[in-house]
Structure formats: C-alpha cells, structure tokens
Design a protein around this motif. Structure first.
Motif, mmCIF file in Angstrom:
data_model
loop_
_atom_site.group_PDB
_atom_site.id
_atom_site.type_symbol
_atom_site.label_atom_id
_atom_site.label_comp_id
_atom_site.label_asym_id
_atom_site.label_seq_id
_atom_site.Cartn_x
_atom_site.Cartn_y
_atom_site.Cartn_z
ATOM 1 N N ASP A 126 2.075 11.024 -6.906
ATOM 2 C CA ASP A 126 1.967 10.101 -8.043
ATOM 3 C C ASP A 126 2.837 8.878 -7.749
ATOM 4 N N PRO A 127 2.257 7.684 -7.645
ATOM 5 C CA PRO A 127 3.017 6.479 -7.292
ATOM 6 C C PRO A 127 4.220 6.230 -8.202
ATOM 7 N N GLY A 128 4.059 6.446 -9.501
ATOM 8 C CA GLY A 128 5.156 6.232 -10.435
ATOM 9 C C GLY A 128 6.292 7.216 -10.205
ATOM 10 N N VAL A 129 5.939 8.470 -10.013
ATOM 11 C CA VAL A 129 6.926 9.516 -9.751
ATOM 12 C C VAL A 129 7.642 9.237 -8.433
ATOM 13 N N LEU A 130 6.863 8.855 -7.417
ATOM 14 C CA LEU A 130 7.432 8.558 -6.098
ATOM 15 C C LEU A 130 8.425 7.399 -6.187
ATOM 16 N N GLY A 131 8.050 6.350 -6.925
ATOM 17 C CA GLY A 131 8.934 5.201 -7.060
ATOM 18 C C GLY A 131 10.259 5.571 -7.709
ATOM 19 N N GLY A 132 10.189 6.386 -8.760
ATOM 20 C CA GLY A 132 11.409 6.821 -9.430
ATOM 21 C C GLY A 132 12.253 7.702 -8.540
ATOM 22 N N TRP A 133 11.604 8.590 -7.792
ATOM 23 C CA TRP A 133 12.323 9.514 -6.907
ATOM 24 C C TRP A 133 13.014 8.758 -5.789
ATOM 25 N N ILE A 134 12.312 7.786 -5.214
ATOM 26 C CA ILE A 134 12.879 7.039 -4.085
ATOM 27 C C ILE A 134 14.074 6.214 -4.544
ATOM 28 N N ALA A 135 14.019 5.709 -5.771
ATOM 29 C CA ALA A 135 15.147 4.936 -6.305
ATOM 30 C C ALA A 135 16.376 5.834 -6.479
ATOM 31 N N LYS A 136 16.156 7.086 -6.887
ATOM 32 C CA LYS A 136 17.259 8.037 -7.057
ATOM 33 C C LYS A 136 17.926 8.379 -5.727
ATOM 34 N N GLN A 137 17.210 8.138 -4.629
ATOM 35 C CA GLN A 137 17.780 8.396 -3.301
ATOM 36 C C GLN A 137 18.594 7.205 -2.797
ATOM 37 N N GLY A 138 18.731 6.193 -3.643
ATOM 38 C CA GLY A 138 19.505 5.019 -3.262
ATOM 39 C C GLY A 138 18.743 4.032 -2.401
ATOM 40 N N VAL A 139 17.407 4.106 -2.461
ATOM 41 C CA VAL A 139 16.561 3.220 -1.662
ATOM 42 C C VAL A 139 16.000 2.118 -2.550
ATOM 43 N N ASP A 140 15.937 0.900 -2.014
ATOM 44 C CA ASP A 140 15.379 -0.230 -2.746
ATOM 45 C C ASP A 140 13.911 0.068 -3.065
ATOM 46 N N ARG A 141 13.620 0.276 -4.336
ATOM 47 C CA ARG A 141 12.271 0.697 -4.739
ATOM 48 C C ARG A 141 11.215 -0.351 -4.409
ATOM 49 N N LYS A 142 11.528 -1.615 -4.649
ATOM 50 C CA LYS A 142 10.565 -2.687 -4.413
ATOM 51 C C LYS A 142 10.255 -2.809 -2.921
ATOM 52 N N LYS A 143 11.280 -2.727 -2.091
ATOM 53 C CA LYS A 143 11.073 -2.817 -0.645
ATOM 54 C C LYS A 143 10.255 -1.630 -0.151
ATOM 55 N N PHE A 144 10.591 -0.455 -0.661
ATOM 56 C CA PHE A 144 9.869 0.759 -0.275
ATOM 57 C C PHE A 144 8.391 0.630 -0.625
ATOM 58 N N GLN A 145 8.098 0.217 -1.853
ATOM 59 C CA GLN A 145 6.708 0.125 -2.292
ATOM 60 C C GLN A 145 5.937 -0.923 -1.506
ATOM 61 N N GLY A 146 6.629 -2.000 -1.110
ATOM 62 C CA GLY A 146 5.977 -3.032 -0.312
ATOM 63 C C GLY A 146 5.521 -2.489 1.037
ATOM 64 N N ILE A 147 6.371 -1.693 1.671
ATOM 65 C CA ILE A 147 6.028 -1.101 2.965
ATOM 66 C C ILE A 147 4.988 0.005 2.782
ATOM 67 N N TYR A 148 5.166 0.819 1.743
ATOM 68 C CA TYR A 148 4.257 1.936 1.462
ATOM 69 C C TYR A 148 2.823 1.444 1.269
ATOM 70 N N ASN A 149 2.683 0.306 0.597
ATOM 71 C CA ASN A 149 1.348 -0.221 0.285
ATOM 72 C C ASN A 149 0.829 -1.214 1.328
ATOM 73 N N SER A 150 1.569 -1.396 2.405
ATOM 74 C CA SER A 150 1.198 -2.392 3.410
ATOM 75 C C SER A 150 0.034 -1.931 4.284
ATOM 76 N N PHE A 151 -0.614 -2.895 4.893
ATOM 77 C CA PHE A 151 -1.729 -2.612 5.795
ATOM 78 C C PHE A 151 -1.245 -1.833 7.013
ATOM 79 N N SER A 152 -0.052 -2.171 7.520
ATOM 80 C CA SER A 152 0.461 -1.511 8.722
ATOM 81 C C SER A 152 0.705 -0.025 8.478
ATOM 82 N N THR A 153 1.205 0.323 7.295
ATOM 83 C CA THR A 153 1.442 1.729 6.976
ATOM 84 C C THR A 153 0.121 2.480 6.831
ATOM 85 N N GLN A 154 -0.835 1.857 6.171
ATOM 86 C CA GLN A 154 -2.160 2.458 6.035
ATOM 87 C C GLN A 154 -2.784 2.682 7.410
ATOM 88 N N SER A 155 -2.596 1.718 8.300
ATOM 89 C CA SER A 155 -3.147 1.813 9.655
ATOM 90 C C SER A 155 -2.508 2.963 10.421
#
Length: 216
Positions: A126-155
């Motif tokens: 679940d994208p919403g759950v993942l975003g909240g979980w990743i933020a709790k790990q001390g990771v920049d949520r916006k940066k994470f989501q940008g990479i997660y949704n990127s073409f390079s990651t999909q590739s």
C-alpha cells in the motif's frame, strides 16, 4: 620432487575442503545444470543470484542463515539479490528493493522490510502505508517516493522479472550459480545442505572458469 610435494599438499587441502563441505552434491537432485546458460554481470567473480520475494515465508525463514553464509563468501564470488516478479502484486516489493538499493539503504532496511511483512503484518504494498513506514525509518519520504516511482526503478524491476524468466525460475527462494547451475532449499533438502551445495558449486564454477582460461 618439490613439485610432487606441492601437488600432494594441494590435493590434501582440496580433499579436506571437500570433506568440510559435506558429501559431493548430486547433480540432477541437489542441483541442476541449466540447459540455457546465461551471461553473468559480475565480471571475473563467480556470480550467485538469489531470486526472492519479500512476502515469501520461505525467503524470510532463509534470511538469518543466508546472512551468516554471506560472511563466509570467498572473495572471488559475488551475490546478487534479484526480487522476482511473477504477478502484478509482486512488483511493489521489487520496486521497494531497488529503491533501497539506489539509496544505499539495503544494509539497514532489507531485513526490516522482511520483518514488516512477516512479523508486524504491515502491508508495504500500500503506497500510503509504505510512505509512512519509510518515514518512521528516518528516510526522506519525498525523496524515497520520487525514486520508487521513477522510470529507472520500474525498469530495474522489469529487468529482474525478465531475468527470472530467462532462468525459468518457477518459485523462490532460488539460486543460480555463475549462470549455469540452479539449486534451492527444496532441492538440497535443508537450509544447511543448501549452503554446502552453494559452496561446492562456487568451487565448480571457479574451476570451470580456470579451465576456459587455460584453453585459450
């Protein structure tokens, strides 16, 4: 005479190594030789591919033993983890893995992802759950989501899925050694035996590489 002594010593060392690794792995039962070998991506190092899925209970159970075995890996071997994608609902886990890889977070969070799915029952698909979980790990949520949704990651995730298809992987966890041998816990019979078989196949692949060099 000196040469003979060296040869005898080498043979003794190899014999002791074989004994330490358990009985010789049985081809066709504990491992199989692939009909269509594939090129490797590790250059001069023997490649060990681990195909896995974060939500696979068998992959989760294998992790502690696998991590212990990785500490014994010879310098001329390299493990590459590949998240398999057999269905659409496997894709989020593959994208998560490659996002963590690109952010250099695998060492810290790979095992935590397994725990989230299997111990804490957190649906990281679940994208919403993942975003909240990743933020709790001390990771920049916006940066994470940008990479997660990127073409390079999909590739990367798609390429991993294609690699599993090329090797005719039908289940996980599964291992491919140097593009030519396959084994798994079910083939080896137990986790402990799996690591013995992997060790032996690394030695086998190394010897075959040496033979090719000598033939040139």
């Amino acid at each position: 005479m000196f040469t003979r002594a060296l040869a005898f010593l080498a043979a003794t060392v190899l014999s002791l190594s074989a004994l330490a690794a358990g009985p010789e792995a049985f081809e066709g039962h504990e491992y199989a030789r692939l009909k269509n070998p594939q090129p490797v991506a590790t250059g001069s190092k023997v490649e060990v591919l681990e195909f896995f899925w974060y939500r696979c209970p068998h992959c989760f159970q294998l992790e502690p033993g696998l991590n212990a075995w990785l500490k014994t890996l010879p310098r001329d071997a390299q493990v590459r983890r590949v998240p398999a994608v057999f269905r659409d609902d496997w894709m989020p886990g593959a994208k998560l893995y490659y996002t963590l890889e690109q952010m250099n977070l695998l060492d810290r969070l790979h095992h935590k992802v397994f725990d989230a799915y299997h111990v804490e029952n957190i649906n990281l698909n679940d994208p919403g759950v993942l975003g909240g979980w990743i933020a709790k790990q001390g990771v920049d949520r916006k940066k994470f989501q940008g990479i997660y949704n990127s073409f390079s990651t999909q590739s990367k995730a798609t390429q991993g899925a294609q690699l599993a298809t090329a090797y005719a992987i039908s289940g996980v966890p599964a291992f491919i050694i140097d593009g030519k041998y396959t084994t798994s816990v079910s083939m080896a019979g137990s986790q402990a035996r799996l690591f013995e078989v992997l060790d032996q196949l690394i030695v086998k692949a190394r010897a075959e590489r040496g033979s090719k060099k000598s033939a040139k």
